[in-house]
Write a protein that holds these residues in place. Sequence first.
Motif, PDB file in Angstrom:
ATOM      1  N   HIS A 261       0.838  -1.212   0.000  1.00  0.00           N
ATOM      2  CA  HIS A 261       0.000   0.000   0.000  1.00  0.00           C
ATOM      3  C   HIS A 261       0.865   1.251   0.000  1.00  0.00           C
ATOM      4  O   HIS A 261       1.986   1.252   0.523  1.00  0.00           O
ATOM      5  CB  HIS A 261      -1.021  -0.002   1.141  1.00  0.00           C
TER       6      HIS A 261
ATOM      7  N   ASP B 204       5.909   0.662   7.648  1.00  0.00           N
ATOM      8  CA  ASP B 204       4.551   0.314   7.189  1.00  0.00           C
ATOM      9  C   ASP B 204       4.097   1.289   6.110  1.00  0.00           C
ATOM     10  O   ASP B 204       3.550   2.316   6.438  1.00  0.00           O
ATOM     11  CB  ASP B 204       3.603   0.328   8.386  1.00  0.00           C
ATOM     12  N   MET B 205       4.294   0.949   4.823  1.00  0.00           N
ATOM     13  CA  MET B 205       5.123  -0.103   4.301  1.00  0.00           C
ATOM     14  C   MET B 205       5.854   0.344   3.038  1.00  0.00           C
ATOM     15  O   MET B 205       5.911  -0.347   2.040  1.00  0.00           O
ATOM     16  CB  MET B 205       4.287  -1.381   4.028  1.00  0.00           C
TER      17      MET B 205
ATOM     18  N   GLU C 228      -5.137   1.486   2.303  1.00  0.00           N
ATOM     19  CA  GLU C 228      -5.092   0.291   3.159  1.00  0.00           C
ATOM     20  C   GLU C 228      -5.320   0.655   4.611  1.00  0.00           C
ATOM     21  O   GLU C 228      -5.950  -0.081   5.354  1.00  0.00           O
ATOM     22  CB  GLU C 228      -3.748  -0.423   2.998  1.00  0.00           C
ATOM     23  N   GLU C 229      -4.821   1.819   5.004  1.00  0.00           N
ATOM     24  CA  GLU C 229      -4.888   2.206   6.421  1.00  0.00           C
ATOM     25  C   GLU C 229      -6.306   2.565   6.867  1.00  0.00           C
ATOM     26  O   GLU C 229      -6.538   2.803   8.054  1.00  0.00           O
ATOM     27  CB  GLU C 229      -3.918   3.365   6.713  1.00  0.00           C
TER      28      GLU C 229
ATOM     29  N   GLU D  42       2.274  -7.317   3.037  1.00  0.00           N
ATOM     30  CA  GLU D  42       2.686  -7.140   4.424  1.00  0.00           C
ATOM     31  C   GLU D  42       1.937  -8.160   5.278  1.00  0.00           C
ATOM     32  O   GLU D  42       1.048  -8.826   4.753  1.00  0.00           O
ATOM     33  CB  GLU D  42       2.384  -5.704   4.855  1.00  0.00           C
TER      34      GLU D  42
HETATM   35 ZN   LIG Z   1       0.553  -1.576   6.365  1.00  0.00          ZN
END
Ligand SMILES: [Zn+2]
Length: 435
Positions: free
Chosen positions: A82, A114-115, A148-149, A176
């Motif tokens: 992401h 991340d990431m 993604e978060e 991840e």
């Molecule tokens: Zn992540």
Amino acid sequence: MTALNGEDEVAGLCRDLIRIDSTNAGDNSGPGERAAAEYVAGKLAEVGLEPQILESDSRRANVIARIEGEDSSRDALLLHGHLDVVPFDAGDWTHHPLGGEIADGCVWGRGAVDMKNMDAMILAVVRQRLSEGRRPPRDVVLAFTADEEAGGTYGAQWLADKHKDLFDGCTEAIGEVGGFSVSIDEARRLYLIEAAEKGIAWMRLTVSGRAGHGSMLNGENAITELAEAVGRIGRYDWPVRLTQTVRTFLTETSKALELELDLDDAEATVAKLGPLARMIGATLRNTANPTMLQGGYKANVIPQTATAHVDGRFLPGYEDEFFQTIDELLGPNVTREFVYHDIAVETGFDGPLVRAMADALLAEDPGALAVPYTLSGGTDLKAFSRLGMRGFGFAPLKLPADLDFSGMFHGVDERVPVDSLRFGVRVLDRFLDGC
Ligand SMILES: [Zn+2]
């Protein structure tokens, strides 16, 4: 084309990505991933790929590219990362989170862990291989996602809903959170490969009672009823449930650490795992934590309704038990609805792809022991699994023994050693040879 060196490039790629602000506050208000996506697409186009930038909303951009393998008739592999990062408070950091500074042998900044680290490793290894004319044995699809978060609404979930065709033939996925080392001693390291994720149930609880004057008798006080239900949930002692992945993790890890393992008392073993205990402890059972509580507006007014939020997480295979228990704890007067709900996933730690990961690690670190683990959170894998893919968290990094890596996800002073990134490029390169 001049051959590119992935090991030499990777720290610079990571730094560049960190410098592009792609913070995601979760309300679609931030800068979006467009600039990061354009950067990534540019780096892929330079080595002859034809990446597509797909926007799900203004500036919410995803990048997809397909690398043709030597045998395109085989099932394809998805590599995904992401592009967004979580917000930060710059004042808490040693180096500015958008600075991408390289100091003390590390790349620092939001996303170093991340990431954007893995995004950079994927870019570096793909660029080197293509510049050298080395194709993977089968088709590899690259996906760099938005959002993604915040659950992937503008990213992986949207891609899985609207652009299935771009993932044609993909049966396996690598992303991840996993592949990083945890030192046992000087010579040996565990590499935790994610093979399962807990499911997510964020719930809003509501009680409708009878409004009235605070001085009078009221047997239908919404706040009282809700507070009791919240208390029951928060204090509930969820039973230990050992899934296949957790069982394998505990067996392999206790063998390596020479710990006595009693599967009837898994918690005792987990307690001996040091910093890993926090990460692994949450994968022994379902959990439900009350996180928000609202009700009332004046000290002498009993409100009509009261609401609370609960963050529930269920193990693969234990979703039914989770909701059955929640409903018993809630009782008849509390209603629940989902704020967010997503599946749990789990795949076996076996087969050629698992061997390819373990072998690639072992070739670069003779003290490597690959073990599967369950992530207590969620990743884009959930969305891609809906397209029939099994997936793993494998962003390989050999880390110094004293670096608390798992503690840096969403934390302050995120940083990744340059040597670890270089290691990751070498491992991913071998992995792509053997995939
Ligand atoms: Zn992540």
